[in-house]
Write a protein that holds these residues in place. Structure first.
Motif, PDB file in Angstrom:
ATOM      1  N   UNK A  89      50.889 -14.312  45.843  1.00 63.20           N
ATOM      2  CA  UNK A  89      51.535 -13.358  44.935  1.00 63.20           C
ATOM      3  C   UNK A  89      53.010 -13.310  45.304  1.00 63.20           C
ATOM      4  N   UNK A  90      53.851 -13.686  44.346  1.00 62.01           N
ATOM      5  CA  UNK A  90      55.303 -13.657  44.531  1.00 62.01           C
ATOM      6  C   UNK A  90      55.895 -12.722  43.483  1.00 62.01           C
ATOM      7  N   UNK A  91      56.888 -11.942  43.869  1.00 65.22           N
ATOM      8  CA  UNK A  91      57.642 -11.112  42.934  1.00 65.22           C
ATOM      9  C   UNK A  91      59.119 -11.432  43.096  1.00 65.22           C
ATOM     10  N   UNK A  92      59.777 -11.743  41.975  1.00 64.49           N
ATOM     11  CA  UNK A  92      61.187 -12.135  41.979  1.00 64.49           C
ATOM     12  C   UNK A  92      61.964 -11.250  41.018  1.00 64.49           C
ATOM     13  N   UNK A  93      63.226 -10.983  41.371  1.00 63.65           N
ATOM     14  CA  UNK A  93      64.046 -10.127  40.516  1.00 63.65           C
ATOM     15  C   UNK A  93      64.365 -10.798  39.181  1.00 63.65           C
ATOM     16  N   UNK A  94      64.448 -12.142  39.169  1.00 66.32           N
ATOM     17  CA  UNK A  94      64.730 -12.841  37.915  1.00 66.32           C
ATOM     18  C   UNK A  94      64.436 -14.337  38.064  1.00 66.32           C
ATOM     19  N   UNK A  95      64.555 -15.052  36.956  1.00 62.50           N
ATOM     20  CA  UNK A  95      64.301 -16.496  36.926  1.00 62.50           C
ATOM     21  C   UNK A  95      65.266 -17.261  37.836  1.00 62.50           C
ATOM     22  N   UNK A  96      66.524 -16.813  37.900  1.00 58.83           N
ATOM     23  CA  UNK A  96      67.506 -17.493  38.748  1.00 58.83           C
ATOM     24  C   UNK A  96      67.067 -17.467  40.212  1.00 58.83           C
ATOM     25  N   UNK A  97      66.546 -16.328  40.669  1.00 64.15           N
ATOM     26  CA  UNK A  97      66.080 -16.220  42.050  1.00 64.15           C
ATOM     27  C   UNK A  97      64.889 -17.148  42.288  1.00 64.15           C
ATOM     28  N   UNK A  98      63.980 -17.206  41.334  1.00 65.85           N
ATOM     29  CA  UNK A  98      62.830 -18.104  41.459  1.00 65.85           C
ATOM     30  C   UNK A  98      63.279 -19.562  41.486  1.00 65.85           C
ATOM     31  N   UNK A  99      64.196 -19.917  40.608  1.00 68.57           N
ATOM     32  CA  UNK A  99      64.695 -21.299  40.569  1.00 68.57           C
ATOM     33  C   UNK A  99      65.415 -21.669  41.865  1.00 68.57           C
ATOM     34  N   UNK A 100      66.160 -20.730  42.440  1.00 69.81           N
ATOM     35  CA  UNK A 100      66.829 -20.975  43.718  1.00 69.81           C
ATOM     36  C   UNK A 100      65.788 -21.185  44.827  1.00 69.81           C
ATOM     37  N   UNK A 101      64.700 -20.447  44.760  1.00 68.10           N
ATOM     38  CA  UNK A 101      63.606 -20.569  45.736  1.00 68.10           C
ATOM     39  C   UNK A 101      63.070 -22.002  45.771  1.00 68.10           C
ATOM     40  N   UNK A 102      62.926 -22.603  44.597  1.00 67.31           N
ATOM     41  CA  UNK A 102      62.392 -23.966  44.531  1.00 67.31           C
ATOM     42  C   UNK A 102      63.314 -24.983  45.202  1.00 67.31           C
ATOM     43  N   UNK A 103      64.590 -24.637  45.372  1.00 66.01           N
ATOM     44  CA  UNK A 103      65.570 -25.549  45.974  1.00 66.01           C
ATOM     45  C   UNK A 103      65.771 -25.317  47.466  1.00 66.01           C
ATOM     46  N   UNK A 104      65.113 -24.321  48.018  1.00 69.13           N
ATOM     47  CA  UNK A 104      65.262 -23.986  49.438  1.00 69.13           C
ATOM     48  C   UNK A 104      64.621 -25.064  50.322  1.00 69.13           C
ATOM     49  N   UNK A 105      65.215 -25.344  51.478  1.00 69.90           N
ATOM     50  CA  UNK A 105      64.640 -26.343  52.392  1.00 69.90           C
ATOM     51  C   UNK A 105      63.198 -26.029  52.808  1.00 69.90           C
ATOM     52  N   UNK A 106      62.877 -24.730  52.973  1.00 67.90           N
ATOM     53  CA  UNK A 106      61.510 -24.401  53.386  1.00 67.90           C
ATOM     54  C   UNK A 106      60.487 -24.703  52.286  1.00 67.90           C
ATOM     55  N   UNK A 107      60.932 -24.777  51.019  1.00 70.16           N
ATOM     56  CA  UNK A 107      60.017 -25.181  49.943  1.00 70.16           C
ATOM     57  C   UNK A 107      59.646 -26.655  50.110  1.00 70.16           C
ATOM     58  N   UNK A 108      60.623 -27.493  50.430  1.00 66.78           N
ATOM     59  CA  UNK A 108      60.348 -28.916  50.658  1.00 66.78           C
ATOM     60  C   UNK A 108      59.420 -29.082  51.868  1.00 66.78           C
TER      61      UNK A 108
END
Length: 135
Positions: A89-108
């Motif tokens: 379960x993830x909660x994000x303030x907006x789409x931009x925050x979610x999209x930034x999450x996908x680019x984080x090194x820990x996501x890779x």
């Protein structure tokens, strides 16, 4: 301090919700509750031999993600009836925050680690909450 608290498993406190009998001063003093505009919900069924490894990978992802700008909450929880199932379960303030999450090194790192785990079934959904009533 927030990162250290997250690593220790301490949840960030949430703002108290004002009730109808709260004074205006109390309501004004409380920080505004951040309402998610994007929620991710998923389930991961894990082979029994890999569940401990999956929990460790998920825990690292939670710790890293909770420190991101725009992340309200990020949790993996173990199912009470199916011990090899994890709920995301993830909660994000907006789409931009979610999209930034996908680019984080820990996501890779997470994506790479999860490939080494036998995930027998995965279901992930993105939900855009509707506004019901007044905020």
């Amino acid at each position: 301090a927030t990162q250290a608290a997250a690593q220790a498993g301490v949840r960030r406190p949430r703002a108290p919700m004002a009730t109808s009998d709260s004074s205006a001063a109390t309501a004004a003093a409380a920080p505004a509750e951040r309402r998610p505009t994007v929620i991710i919900y998923g389930t991961f069924d894990i082979d029994e031999a890999d569940i401990d490894k999956a929990i460790e990978v998920a825990k690292a992802m939670v710790i890293a993600s909770e420190g991101e700008e725009g992340c309200i909450s990020y949790r993996f929880n173990r199912d009470l009836l199916v011990p090899t199932r994890l709920h995301l379960i993830e909660e994000w303030v907006d789409e931009d925050a979610l999209n930034a999450h996908f680019k984080e090194p820990h996501m890779a790192t997470f994506q790479s680690a999860i490939k080494e785990i036998n995930v027998t079934q995965r279901r992930v959904h993105k939900v855009i909450p509707a506004s019901i009533g007044s905020p």
